[in-house]
Scaffold this active site. Structure first.
Site, mmCIF file in Angstrom:
data_model
loop_
_atom_site.group_PDB
_atom_site.id
_atom_site.type_symbol
_atom_site.label_atom_id
_atom_site.label_comp_id
_atom_site.label_asym_id
_atom_site.label_seq_id
_atom_site.Cartn_x
_atom_site.Cartn_y
_atom_site.Cartn_z
ATOM 1 N N LYS A 176 0.751 -1.066 -0.057
ATOM 2 C CA LYS A 176 -0.134 -0.061 -0.130
ATOM 3 C C LYS A 176 0.893 1.198 -0.068
ATOM 4 C CE LYS A 176 -1.725 2.980 2.777
ATOM 5 N NZ LYS A 176 -2.046 4.092 2.197
ATOM 6 N N GLU A 251 10.766 2.108 9.846
ATOM 7 C CA GLU A 251 11.820 2.828 9.508
ATOM 8 C C GLU A 251 11.376 4.275 9.605
ATOM 9 O OE1 GLU A 251 14.501 5.155 8.707
ATOM 10 O OE2 GLU A 251 13.735 5.208 6.590
ATOM 11 N N CYS A 285 14.169 11.159 5.376
ATOM 12 C CA CYS A 285 14.458 11.046 6.826
ATOM 13 C C CYS A 285 15.997 11.229 7.170
ATOM 14 C CB CYS A 285 14.055 9.432 7.323
ATOM 15 S SG CYS A 285 13.558 8.486 6.277
ATOM 16 N N GLU A 386 11.387 16.351 14.583
ATOM 17 C CA GLU A 386 11.372 16.178 12.874
ATOM 18 C C GLU A 386 10.571 17.269 12.215
ATOM 19 O OE1 GLU A 386 10.344 12.546 10.783
ATOM 20 O OE2 GLU A 386 12.420 12.779 10.046
HETATM 21 C C1 UN1 Z 1 14.509 8.253 3.227
HETATM 22 O O1 UN1 Z 1 14.621 9.722 3.330
HETATM 23 O O2 UN1 Z 1 13.939 7.877 3.832
HETATM 24 O O3 UN1 Z 1 20.345 8.104 2.123
HETATM 25 C C2 UN1 Z 1 15.605 7.528 2.693
HETATM 26 C C3 UN1 Z 1 19.495 8.740 1.365
HETATM 27 C C4 UN1 Z 1 18.754 7.891 0.424
HETATM 28 C C5 UN1 Z 1 17.547 7.480 0.988
HETATM 29 C C6 UN1 Z 1 16.760 8.172 1.939
HETATM 30 N N1 UN1 Z 1 19.581 7.010 -0.344
HETATM 31 O O4 UN1 Z 1 19.164 9.844 1.716
#
Ligand code: UN1
Length: 495
Positions: A176, A251, A285, A386
């Site tokens: 999803k 994550e 992230c 965040e």
């Molecule tokens: C994310 O922001 O969830 O390392 C992943 C990085 C990318 C992946 C980010 N290769 O910034």
């Protein structure tokens, strides 16, 4: 031109939802541009998708892993072929600039090749037995039906981190995607179908978190859940899975920091901070949202950073000359704007930005000015929570130990970085920074897929994605003992 409608993919068939309803996918650079309509799925659709995945599982599990890998290899080849078109559609549905959406597709390609190769490895261990004429080994078994719930910031890369390793290991999947970016996953699933993935091995169901996500989490026939997204939703996922005693990998957020020491190459550090803070409009992230600078170079670094950031061009990411695209939706823009007001109220010094950007053809999109706060104290909310937008906090430190302490004073632990010319400091930082990823003389973003991806503390629940570490998430260990002595041998029992 009429807006195109896209269907769910269940048991090898493209189907409309039994709800009879659809939702709109909007271009964040221009909210008047409707990218497509997608199925507003409900529990009935989810039940059907899980049943299809369940029925397909025994055959897929029996398919030799190298054969599974061959299909995935062909899928990666097709992603190469369609890279540009996939990137264009991704920028249109998600907003990040075209160079970055090409990178997103490339990350999925890398993962495809990597996982395909795993089809000929999927290694376990052989270890000696404590008894004679006895053989011991561990082998990997698929978990079963995997539910993948994926975010909008990496519309193809993150789904690929889940699907490729799950599939090569012999699992079947119901995915999803986030409602802001269902088109990229639609393309991915279509390619999987075209390259010969058997019906039911991957099922695609679009819709809201409550309408489609929750029934998927609750379903007793789903064996594990792999989730990437906000900490808030991650907590909900954890609750559902814990009640059912089912494995789950999360994550979630980050509050990533770059440390700049007084001996650093300041121009290099400025480039890295800008890339980490404003690339993907801060919606990674791994984004750098704190820069912790040695007090001796604070002023010089700040001036350079503000000057360079002012040069960034905002606009539609399909234009190659643009550096920063919009935020993904209006709610995200309001959230980011809200944090800027909090920063000002907390007493931080607004050096740049702090508000939406509407000029120069940006009035119909969700643009926000790259924002820099100076004089930020480590405990301020803008330095702790965040934000997921183009907002950077500058914090001063006295020395490396002090800087590391500030980095680690966070509920999250995804990515960190140190700029220095001193190898001793580099290794000290590697040892003491409490994050799943540490960079030296590079930004906090840009992890490569052959290494584990994930973080400590509130960033996750101990799992890692990507690399061979992903296999730990998507397989169960089976320990096998073969006794060829022809007599009853008892482990642990004295003669
Ligand atoms: C994310 O922001 O969830 O390392 C992943 C990085 C990318 C992946 C980010 N290769 O910034």
């Amino acid at each position: 031109m009429a807006t195109k409608s896209y269907k769910n993919f269940i048991g090898g068939e493209w189907k409309t939802s039994s709800s009879g309803e659809t939702f709109k996918n909007i271009n964040p650079a221009n909210a008047k541009d409707v990218v497509g309509r997608f199925q507003q799925s409900n529990r009935k659709d989810v039940n059907e998708a899980v049943s299809a995945a369940r029925s397909a599982f025994p055959e897929w599990k029996k398919t030799p892993a190298p054969k599974r890998g061959e299909i995935l290899y062909r899928v990666a080849e097709k992603l190469v072929k369609h890279k540009e078109a996939l990137a264009q559609d991704m920028t249109r549905e998600m907003g990040k600039v075209i160079k970055e959406t090409r990178g997103d597709v490339q990350e999925a390609i890398d993962m495809g090749y990597f996982a395909a190769g795993e089809g000929r490895r999927l290694t376990g261990e052989t270890v000696p037995s404590e008894l004679t004429d006895k053989f011991c080994m561990s082998v990997r078994m698929p978990v079963g039906v995997v539910a993948a719930i994926t975010p909008w910031n990496f519309p193809l890369a993150i789904p690929s981190w889940k699907l490729f390793p799950a599939l090569v290991a012999g699992n079947t999947v119901v995915i999803k995607p986030a409602s802001d970016t269902p088109l990229s996953v639609y393309h991915f699933v279509k390619i999987l179908e075209e390259e010969g993935l058997p019906p039911g091995v991957v099922n695609y169901v679009t819709g809201s978190g409550t309408g489609a996500g929750a029934p998927l989490l609750d379903h007793p026939k789903v064996d594990m859940v792999s989730f990437t997204g906000s900490t808030e939703t991650g907590r909900v996922v954890a609750g559902h899975c814990a009640r059912q005693m089912k494995p789950y990998s999360l994550e979630m957020g980050g509050k990533n920091a770059i440390l700049v020491m007084e001996d650093a190459d300041l121009n290099l550090a400025v480039e890295g901070v800008i890339w980490g803070a404003f690339g993907t409009t801060g919606q990674r992230c791994t984004a750098c949202s704190r820069v912790i600078v040695h007090k001796k170079v604070l002023k010089k670094f700040t001036n350079l950073l503000v000057k360079r950031t002012q040069e960034l061009k905002l606009g539609d990411g399909l234009n190659e000359k643009i550096d920063v695209g919009p935020l993904v939706n209006e709610a995200q823009r309001e959230k980011v704007h809200g944090y800027c007001k909090i920063g000002v109220d907390e007493g931080a010094k607004l050096l740049l930005g702090g508000k939406p950007h509407r000029a120069g053809g940006c009035s119909n999109g969700f643009f926000f000015k790259p924002t820099i706060f100076g004089d930020v104290a480590p405990k301020m909310r803008i330095a702790q929570e965040e934000i997921f937008g183009p907002v950077l906090s500058i914090i001063s430190c006295r020395n490396l130990d002090h800087g590391i302490k500030i980095v680690n004073d966070s509920a999250f632990g995804l990515s960190s970085s140190l700029y220095t010319q001193d190898v001793n400091r580099a290794f000290q930082a590697i040892e003491h920074l409490d994050t799943g990823i540490t960079y030296i003389n590079s930004s906090t973003i840009g992890a490569e897929i052959q290494l584990p991806f994930g973080g400590t503390k509130g960033t996750g629940n101990g799992h890692r994605e990507a690399g061979t570490a992903a296999l730990e998430t998507f397989t169960e260990w089976k320990s096998v003992y073969i006794d060829y002595s022809g007599k009853l041998q008892k482990a642990q029992i004295d003669d």
